[in-house]
Structure formats: structure tokens, C-alpha cells
Scaffold this motif. Structure first.
Motif, PDB file in Angstrom:
ATOM      1  N   THR A  51       0.830  -1.208   0.000  1.00 48.42           N
ATOM      2  CA  THR A  51       0.000   0.000   0.000  1.00 48.42           C
ATOM      3  C   THR A  51       0.862   1.254   0.000  1.00 48.42           C
ATOM      4  OG1 THR A  51      -1.715  -1.188   1.214  1.00 48.42           O
ATOM      5  CG2 THR A  51      -1.847   1.210   1.187  1.00 48.42           C
ATOM      6  N   TYR A  69      -5.854   1.235  -3.544  1.00 49.85           N
ATOM      7  CA  TYR A  69      -7.280   1.475  -3.339  1.00 49.85           C
ATOM      8  C   TYR A  69      -8.071   1.291  -4.636  1.00 49.85           C
ATOM      9  CZ  TYR A  69      -4.796   3.768   0.426  1.00 49.85           C
ATOM     10  OH  TYR A  69      -3.923   4.044   1.458  1.00 49.85           O
ATOM     11  N   GLY A  93      -8.668  -0.835  -0.082  1.00 45.03           N
ATOM     12  CA  GLY A  93      -9.483   0.287   0.360  1.00 45.03           C
ATOM     13  C   GLY A  93     -10.846  -0.129   0.858  1.00 45.03           C
TER      14      GLY A  93
END
Length: 281
Positions: A118, A140, A222
Motif C-alpha cells: 500500500t 485502493y 481500500g
């Protein structure tokens, strides 16, 4: 004395004791926990079961999980074959280090992998910033889910193909080339038929791991229903962590994932059995 009546000497004697230990451990660790999923899920009526799986978020979560896992498994099948080929057929500095790092996704906690991916693929990350300039959002998004699934699944393909490539003699390729076959023909006619069962095995294992993956996916996805980045494993945890804990609903979702895993493992065993009959191993 009749040779057929001779008892074999085993390193660990006592068939009854060892079989009982095996069944007990298998039951405590695997069979009973899996049976509990079935017990909780059948508490739901057929109408409730259908209502759960016809909800848009549940249906979309299954589509996202299966679709992203399938795409990641295809990527792993391609690049995993290339990596396995390089590690088996070439010698270069750092080969042992790279070969050892292949199993890093097995040893690394999946949550740590998810946080790291991430950070790297976010808008402020090293890779994410470069992709952002190209108009591509990795973190995300479903692309981020695929990246995480590729990370956790690629060792399955590499480790499945490596032993096969190590046993595949180079003389077959040389003979085909001497007979006038092109390199493409050598790959499809000589190499690919030998690695195909191992490739399908690694593909199936990577697909099964991707569908049920949670730790590495939960951060980079996400978990947005609006953006279509929710996965089934997140919905299960959501039902267990919400104010009104829904064990039955979570067990029903887990049961479907379990059935999918069993189907894929059954297919993998069929491929391995077919390969063993063909090769006589």
C-alpha cells in the motif's frame, strides 16, 4: 518362512498408534473446524441463504475476489514460468539469494505485505507516484488487489515448475533444434507438455490462495463498496466484527469459499494424477 508373511520393519513402529495420532490431529486441526463452518451455515434457512448471496455487495465481492484472483493467477503463470526457467537453466551471481527470496511471501506476515504494498503503490509511494503520472491508480483499486494477489501467489507457480524443469534434459531441446524445429516449436512441442501439469497445479494453488486472501489485500484494496474494491474475506470479517455479530452469515460466505477451494484442489489432484499416469511416476 513365507516371504509374504514377513513383517516390514518401520522406523516408527505401531500402525494403530500412528494412524490414530494422524486421525486425531487431522480432526482437531482440519476436519472439526471445517465442519463447524457447515454447522453454523446450515442454521440459515434456504430463503435467508439466497437473500444473503443476492445482495449486490456480496455478489460484487465474489466477482471481485474471483476475477482478480484469476487475473493474478494468469500473471503468475506467465512470469512464474519465466522466473523458474531462469533459476533452473542459468547460473549468475546472486542466484541462491534470489531463489531463497522466492519463498518470502510464505514467511512474511500477509498484513505486513499489505501495508508495504500500500505504501509503495499509493500516490506518495515510489511506484504509485510513477503510475499516477500515467493516469493509473494502483492503491485502493482493483489493480492493487491484483498486485497483492500476485505477490502472495507467485511462489506456488515457481516451486511447482522448478522440479520439473530440473529433471527435463536439455538433450531433448538440442535434438529438436538439430532436426530443424524452431525455438517456438521446441517450447510448445517439447517443453510445454512437460511443464503443463506443474503449471496448472501452481495456477490452481495461486488462484485458491488469491480468492481467500485477506491480510495483503485488506489494506491496498481500500474496502470501498462504492469503488467496487470489497473482497469476500473482508465481508466475512465485517460480519464478525460488527455490532450485531452474524456468525451464520459469515459461515455461509466461508462455506462457499471452502467449496470453491475444494473444487480447485480436486482439479489439481486430477491434473497431478493424469501427469503421473502419463509419466509412470
Amino acid at each position: 518362512m513365507n516371504q509374504g508373511k514377513k513383517k516390514k520393519n518401520h522406523v516408527i513402529p505401531g500402525f494403530g498408534l500412528t494412524l490414530g495420532t494422524t486421525i486425531a490431529m487431522l480432526s482437531l486441526i482440519v476436519l472439526i473446524p471445517l465442519a463447524s463452518i457447515l454447522v453454523y451455515s446450515i442454521r440459515m434457512s434456504p430463503a435467508e441463504f439466497v437473500k444473503l448471496f443476492t445482495r449486490p455487495n456480496v455478489t460484487h465481492a465474489f466477482l471481485v475476489s474471483i476475477g482478480c484472483a484469476f487475473l493474478a493467477a494468469c500473471i503468475n503463470g506467465l512470469f512464474g514460468t519465466v522466473i523458474a526457467w531462469v533459476l533452473v537453466r542459468y547460473d549468475f551471481p546472486g542466484k541462491r539469494l534470489i531463489d531463497g527470496m522466492i519463498e518470502l511471501p510464505f514467511a512474511l506476515p500477509s498484513a505486513v505485505a499489505g501495508i508495504t504494498l500500500t505504501k509503495m503503490y499509493s500516490d506518495n509511494g515510489a511506484f504509485g507516484r510513477a503510475l499516477e503520472q500515467l493516469g493509473i491508480q494502483a492503491a485502493y483499486s482493483r489493480l492493487g488487489i491484483v498486485i497483492a494477489m500476485v505477490f502472495v501467489g507467485i511462489p506456488f507457480v515457481i516451486r511447482a515448475e522448478q522440479p520439473v524443469l530440473e529433471k527435463l534434459s536439455v538433450s531433448y531441446e538440442e535434438a529438436a533444434l538439430m532436426l530443424g524445429a524452431s525455438r517456438r516449436a521446441v517450447f510448445w512441442k517439447v517443453i510445454f507438455p512437460e511443464i503443463k501439469p506443474a503449471l496448472f497445479t501452481g495456477f490452481g494453488l495461486a488462484l485458491a490462495r488469491g480468492i481467500g486472501e485477506y491480510g495483503s489485500v485488506i489494506y491496498i484494496s481500500g474496502n470501498s463498496e462504492k469503488n467496487g474494491t470489497q473482497v469476500v474475506s473482508y465481508l466475512i470479517m465485517q460480519k464478525l466484527n460488527s455490532g450485531n455479530v452474524d456468525y451464520e452469515g459469515a459461515a455461509a460466505l466461508a462455506l462457499v469459499l471452502l467449496i470453491l477451494s475444494f473444487v480447485m484442489l480436486f482439479f489439481i489432484n486430477l491434473v497431478q494424477h493424469s501427469a503421473s499416469r502419463r509419466t509412470g511416476v
